[in-house]
Design an enzyme around this catalytic site. Structure first.
Site, PDB file in Angstrom:
ATOM      1  N   GLY A  57     -25.341   3.543   1.788  1.00 26.51           N
ATOM      2  CA  GLY A  57     -25.607   4.851   1.177  1.00 26.51           C
ATOM      3  C   GLY A  57     -25.003   5.947   2.032  1.00 26.51           C
ATOM      4  O   GLY A  57     -24.446   5.676   3.095  1.00 26.51           O
TER       5      GLY A  57
ATOM      6  N   ALA B 151     -35.189  -3.701  -8.000  1.00 23.96           N
ATOM      7  CA  ALA B 151     -33.833  -3.772  -8.556  1.00 23.96           C
ATOM      8  C   ALA B 151     -33.230  -5.136  -8.265  1.00 23.96           C
ATOM      9  O   ALA B 151     -33.208  -5.589  -7.125  1.00 23.96           O
ATOM     10  CB  ALA B 151     -32.964  -2.684  -7.928  1.00 23.96           C
TER      11      ALA B 151
ATOM     12  N   TYR C 135     -25.627 -14.085  -2.387  1.00 23.75           N
ATOM     13  CA  TYR C 135     -26.170 -12.843  -2.955  1.00 23.75           C
ATOM     14  C   TYR C 135     -27.115 -13.170  -4.112  1.00 23.75           C
ATOM     15  O   TYR C 135     -28.241 -12.673  -4.182  1.00 23.75           O
ATOM     16  CB  TYR C 135     -25.013 -11.949  -3.412  1.00 23.75           C
TER      17      TYR C 135
ATOM     18  N   LYS D 211     -31.217 -12.459  -4.015  1.00 22.30           N
ATOM     19  CA  LYS D 211     -31.917 -11.632  -5.009  1.00 22.30           C
ATOM     20  C   LYS D 211     -32.893 -12.478  -5.832  1.00 22.30           C
ATOM     21  O   LYS D 211     -33.921 -11.984  -6.281  1.00 22.30           O
ATOM     22  CB  LYS D 211     -30.913 -10.907  -5.926  1.00 22.30           C
TER      23      LYS D 211
END
Ligand code: UDP
Length: 322
Positions: A36, A117, A149, A153
């Site tokens: 970010g 998310a 990944y 998740k």
């Protein structure tokens, strides 16, 4: 309402913060600025309802204080981007698994609702079209970093669902499908900002593979509107939702469209996957969400057409370079 957004200085998180503030909510963002950036939230810092902590979500002392102070938590902090996943797998696995474990465990301590998310990577390389939330997953071997990944998740999803089932914690899971828009960076591999950046500089557009793989691109403002609506919907608890657009385009057509809309002199070049990522890299051929489930509980109706979505990214890059 006081919302805590982990990863709130990221691309999706900063748009969500903006939306919630516009609804009059108090918003606290925690972000370690790994992917970010302060630029993404600079325009929010004068708002008295906006608070910001630069810290990692694995710092349990800080998370304990922030979660105890909020009413609801949007967990968006994660290591994302296919290039990042391939080149920094340790960082990706640790951030996604250890970070989410801390977040969900502390949320349970204070019985705070979590909107988690997740990603369309969950479905792996399954060739089913479109993907429904309960479909089987198909993953490659552990020797291919990309699949870490999807697995990290998936562990996050299992954890959130387990806390809901066993401890009654209200949790909702949202699987994003190729969300794009202003503030997304191409640094970690995302295709739309990369193509727009290349086209505006009249550089070669790098299409990987044969370019016939396809994706559905959803504008970030449409995505965060639906996330905020899901967060207000009690019947969403303990459930998983696909979120995205179901308008499909091949990557080669995307490249052509970007060249046309930017009036660029760029040439389009096909680059083998092995060269673009790493040897043996496996891509998804098609990735289309079935969005009927989310449509049953919230009014998920994209306002941005595909062209309007691309235009917003082009305008953003042009504004940054003038
Ligand atoms: N891609 C490409 N050129 C680039 C970056 C990505 O052709 O410079 C391709 C990538 O191989 C994939 C698609 O565009 O087939 C979407 O990539 P992205 O990383 O944006 O999303 P994901 O693969 O996670 O859907």
């Amino acid at each position: 309402m006081h919302a805590l957004i982990t990863g709130g200085a990221g691309f999706i998180g900063s748009h969500l913060a903006e939306l919630l503030l516009s609804k009059g909510q108090e918003v606290t963002v925690i972000d370690d600025l790994s992917t970010g950036s302060l630029d993404n939230i600079a325009h929010l810092t004068n708002n008295p309802n906006f608070h910001f902590a630069i810290e990692t979500i694995t710092n349990e002392t800080v998370m304990d204080r922030l979660i105890s102070d909020c009413d609801l938590l949007y967990h968006l902090a994660a290591a994302v981007g296919v290039k990042l996943v391939v080149h920094q797998p340790v960082h990706v696995i640790e951030t996604n698994i250890l970070g989410s474990e801390t977040v969900v465990r502390v949320a349970n301590r204070y019985r705070k609702r979590v909107v988690l998310a997740s990603t369309s990577e969950i479905y792996g390389k399954s060739e089913k079209t479109p993907f429904k939330e309960d479909d089987d997953r198909l993953l490659g071997p552990t020797t291919r970093s990309r699949w870490s990944y999807s697995c990290s998740k998936a562990v996050d999803e299992f954890l959130a669902l387990a806390y809901h089932k066993e401890k009654g914690l209200p949790t909702v899971i949202v699987r994003f499908f190729n969300v794009v828009g202003p503030r997304q960076t191409g640094r970690y591999g995302m295709v739309v900002p990369r193509f727009v950046h290349q086209a505006l500089a009249d550089k070669t557009i790098t299409v990987y593979g044969d370019g016939l793989q396809s994706r559905c691109f959803c504008h970030v403002k449409d995505a965060v509107r639906s996330v905020a609506a899901l967060a207000e919907c009690a019947e969403a608890n303990g459930q998983v939702f696909n979120l995205g657009s179901d308008e499909e385009i091949t990557i080669l057509d995307l490249a052509k469209k970007v060249v046309e809309m930017t009036e660029s002199k760029s040439k389009i070049k096909l680059i083998p996957y092995d060269e673009a990522y790493e040897e043996g890299f496996e891509d998804m051929r098609r990735r289309v969400p079935d969005i009927s489930k989310i449509r049953k509980v919230v009014a998920h109706k994209p306002e941005f057409s595909f062209e309007a979505t691309l235009q917003s990214v082009i305008d953003y890059f042009k504004a940054r370079h003038t």
